[in-house]
Structure formats: C-alpha cells, structure tokens
Design a protein around this motif. Sequence first.
Motif, PDB file in Angstrom:
ATOM      1  N   HIS A   1       3.748   0.497   3.110  1.00  0.00           N
ATOM      2  CA  HIS A   1       3.907  -0.543   3.957  1.00  0.00           C
ATOM      3  C   HIS A   1       2.887  -1.756   3.465  1.00  0.00           C
ATOM      4  O   HIS A   1       1.984  -1.653   2.626  1.00  0.00           O
TER       5      HIS A   1
ATOM      6  N   HIS B   1       1.034   5.028   0.474  1.00  0.00           N
ATOM      7  CA  HIS B   1       0.309   6.170   0.902  1.00  0.00           C
ATOM      8  C   HIS B   1       0.702   7.368   0.068  1.00  0.00           C
ATOM      9  O   HIS B   1       1.612   7.412  -0.583  1.00  0.00           O
TER      10      HIS B   1
ATOM     11  N   HIS C   1      -0.206  -4.169   3.684  1.00  0.00           N
ATOM     12  CA  HIS C   1      -1.562  -4.549   4.547  1.00  0.00           C
ATOM     13  C   HIS C   1      -1.676  -5.907   5.117  1.00  0.00           C
ATOM     14  O   HIS C   1      -2.409  -5.965   5.587  1.00  0.00           O
TER      15      HIS C   1
ATOM     16  N   HIS D   1       0.994  -1.304   0.037  1.00  0.00           N
ATOM     17  CA  HIS D   1       0.022   0.081   0.027  1.00  0.00           C
ATOM     18  C   HIS D   1       0.906   1.276   0.166  1.00  0.00           C
ATOM     19  O   HIS D   1       1.595   1.468   0.979  1.00  0.00           O
TER      20      HIS D   1
HETATM   21 CU   LIG Z   1      -1.576   1.500   4.304  1.00  0.00          CU
END
Ligand SMILES: [Cu+2]
Length: 496
Positions: free
Chosen positions: A391, A321, A393, A319
């Motif tokens: 990071h 951001h 998930h 993921h």
């Molecule tokens: Cu995330």
Amino acid sequence: MTRRIAEGTRRRIRRASLWLGRRATPPAAPGDGEAPTRGTTRRGFIQIGAASSVAVVGLSRVLPARAEPEPFFLTITEGDVAMEDGTPVFFRGFRATDAIKDVPSIPGPPIGNTGPGIKGRDVFAGDDVLIMVTNSTPRDHTFLIARVDADDLSPDPAPAEIVKTTTIPANQTCPIKFTAPQAGTYMYRDADRNNRLLGMYGAFIVLPRNAAGQLRPYDPAPDRLEILTELRSQHTWVLSDVDPVLGELARVQRRNGKIDYPLTKITPRYFLINGETGVEATRNEQLTIPVIPLHHEGEPFAGVLIRCINTGVATHALHWHGNHVFPVQRNAVPEGASPKDGKIRAFEKDVVRIKALQTVDVILPAHTGFEAFPPLNDLHPKVAEQHFPMHCHAEMSQTAAGGSYPFGMLTDWHLVNNQQTAIAVRQRLADERRDGQRRVPDDQVQAAIDQRVGNSGHGSGSGSGDGQGQSGSGDGASGGSNGGSGDSSSGSGGKG
Ligand SMILES: [Cu+2]
C-alpha cells in the motif's frame, strides 16, 4: 528505512550479492539499432519461469528486418467512470481505437508490453515506433513522452523529450513517429497537467535490445548495476490521483482544451493502481498482482520486476509488506555509480518514494523476508502460500473519498511454494474477481444498507463522552441485534 545491502546480515550479503551483482561487467556489445546481437529471437516476458532455459519455450518471435512499424492506435475521448463507492467521475483519457465502448480507459492502453506474460506488443530500444492518435473530442489536445526527473511543482520543468509535445487537433488523427529510447519505463500523456490528471496518460515500456531475449530492465554495461539472473516476470503499476471536481469542470467545458484550475486547488479523492482500488485491486492477477514461486535454496536468485509510474500530482510512497525491494532504475535511468565514491550499489528499500511524473522500477525478491519468524518450513501453516499487502504510505491515499478505508492505493503480492500453487492461486483470484463482479440482488443490497444505517445511527451532537450505554441503546437496529452493541457504542464513545 534505507540500507545498503552491505550493511545487512552476512546471509543477506551473500544472497543479495549472488543476485544483484556489484562488480563491473565486461562491456556489452553496443547495440547498433539493427538487431539483437545475441540470439535472433525475441519473446514476450513470461509469467513464470522456473529457470531461464525453460522459460524460452513457445514465445519466440522472429525479428523482422526493419520494416514500416505496425502502428499502435489510441483515441482521445471522455466520459464517466464509476469509482469504488459508485461515484461517477468524469474523465478525459485515451482508449484503444478499436475498443467497443467509447469511454476512457484508466490508465490509457499501454504502448509496449507491460506484462505479466505478453500484455501488449514488445517495443525494444531503437525500434521505430508509430502511434496513431485520434482525437474524438471537439478541442485540441497534446501528446508527449518525456523523461522527467523534476516533479510537477517546479515552475518550469525541463523534461528530456522523447516525443516532442505534439498537438492533436480536434477531430483529427495524427501519426506520432519516433525511435524508441533507451530501455525503461515511461509515460505518455497530454502535456497539460490538468488534462493528465483527468486521465490522459498511459504506460510506455521499452525493453532492452541486447538482453539476449531475457527479461531484464536494461542492457548490461560497466557503469550500471549488474543483475545476474533473469527476472521471473514483470508488472506495471500505473498510479493515479483522481480529483472529481476537476472532472466536473471538464464536463461543462467540453470545448476548452485547458481548464483553469491551479495546483493549489487540486484535491485528489481517489487513488488507484492500474485504475483499481479496494478488493478489485487485490484480485487482478492478470495485470497487477505478482504471484511468485518461491526461490528455493540452491537455485539462482529470483525476483520480479515492478515498474511503478506516478501519473498524479502527489508524492507516493509504496510499501511492500513481507519483504524489501531493490530499486534498479529511476526515470528510465539504471542505477549507476555513486557520485560520492564511484561505487555501484543496490539499495534495499522498505518504502519507495515516487514523486509526481516519476517512474521507479523495483525488483521484488522471491523469498520470505529474512527477519520473518517462524522460518518457513514444511510445518509452517503458510508453507504453500503467503500473501502480503502493498500500500501507499502517503496518508491520504490510503482511503477513497476522504475516509473510506481501505479503498486507496493498494494491492497484494503472493509467494507460493511452486508453479502448481501459483497456477491455483491465480485461478482462485480470477474466480473471486468474477464472483465479485456479479450483480448482488437488490434485496441483499437493501438489507446491507438497512443494517449499516442501523449500526451507525448513534445520536450526533450530544457530546456526552461517557454515555456509551445510552448511545448504544439509541441504535434501534443494532441494539436489538446482539450483545455486541458494546462494540459499536465504544466506537461512538471514542468519537465523542
Ligand atoms: Cu505499510
């Protein structure tokens, strides 16, 4: 979570279409395996390029006529590698044959150029490749490169083999010679799952032959997603699952090439990107972290390519951001026409799922997320540099050793206003990384331990849920340290 580009805002459609073309392209000249048809030079992928015309400077190499390929050298070895929390984990793995230290490199040395910049010798589709694999252990191992799209759980995966499973006998060296396959992201590995989990893997990167020396994940073709502008840099993220128990079994079974340890027992406790986690993984600008000059209004669309390789047994879910990514290639196969309606599209993803043994190449655009507010302008406090985490998930891979957060599969990416800032940010990250590698004086370590022990020493087993005041005062050291003992006691109260 998943949206087609066409379902976004009008601006998104306009911008995304500019950049990821969705029309069929004229057929490319088919590669004949001899030389790039356009341009006679090849170059390693640049770290930053303001525009492709600028980017070509200085990195050209002339293509030699088909000569005996210069070998890559790998050595199979074993040994302890310290994890983030200091735990020594026993690995079986590869190292560069000329490495000074005889310990496995996690991941193994790359075959091909992983980027950013020139990190390894380029391998182009159709090249002759020679890898000399030396086995310095007292047991046989195997070497395999295969395109895999089934995950490890299927009882009998049928990978398309690029290098057939080849046995490297104990204490011997074997040449592995083959023709580089279609451009894409691959993994070399021991064919045995447990040996792979023990560290026997590395990236194998194949560049397209007909991309006219430009950084693209694959050659254009009418049935492939069209990428209209050159990418600014490429990165390779090798994802690892580490099970120390398997390592301990390997430590005491040196002569055993196949350790009997079923998939159901495997419990990874460390999750790494390019062999790192924690703060180290957020400073590795040399390998892992994109520092991307912002795409400014009116410029050709810009992005970076990130090649993700899942060497483990867990399904990971990366993921980013701050922005979404576009997967453009999976298991070294470019995104093509949908079997449902024949259309070629790029999907915009918030989270990208990568099953065991799979590879996914994504494009991370060089702009702020379109929904970001307030808009980035000269008055914005982060106008020069924005920085975002990335990071996994998959819950267990957010920690190390079953709970130490944030020491899991994570890194950062940075968006900067121009190349000068990019250079400054990289320098800062490199400095911080070096500072972080300095040995901390023993008295400071002891002081930190004393403070930690004092702070977390709340009484166990009392089970009294509302005894927060008593619990806090029970922490001798922290109780005396400051008025903030209420914080730690509320933490313990929550636990109780
Ligand atoms: Cu995330």
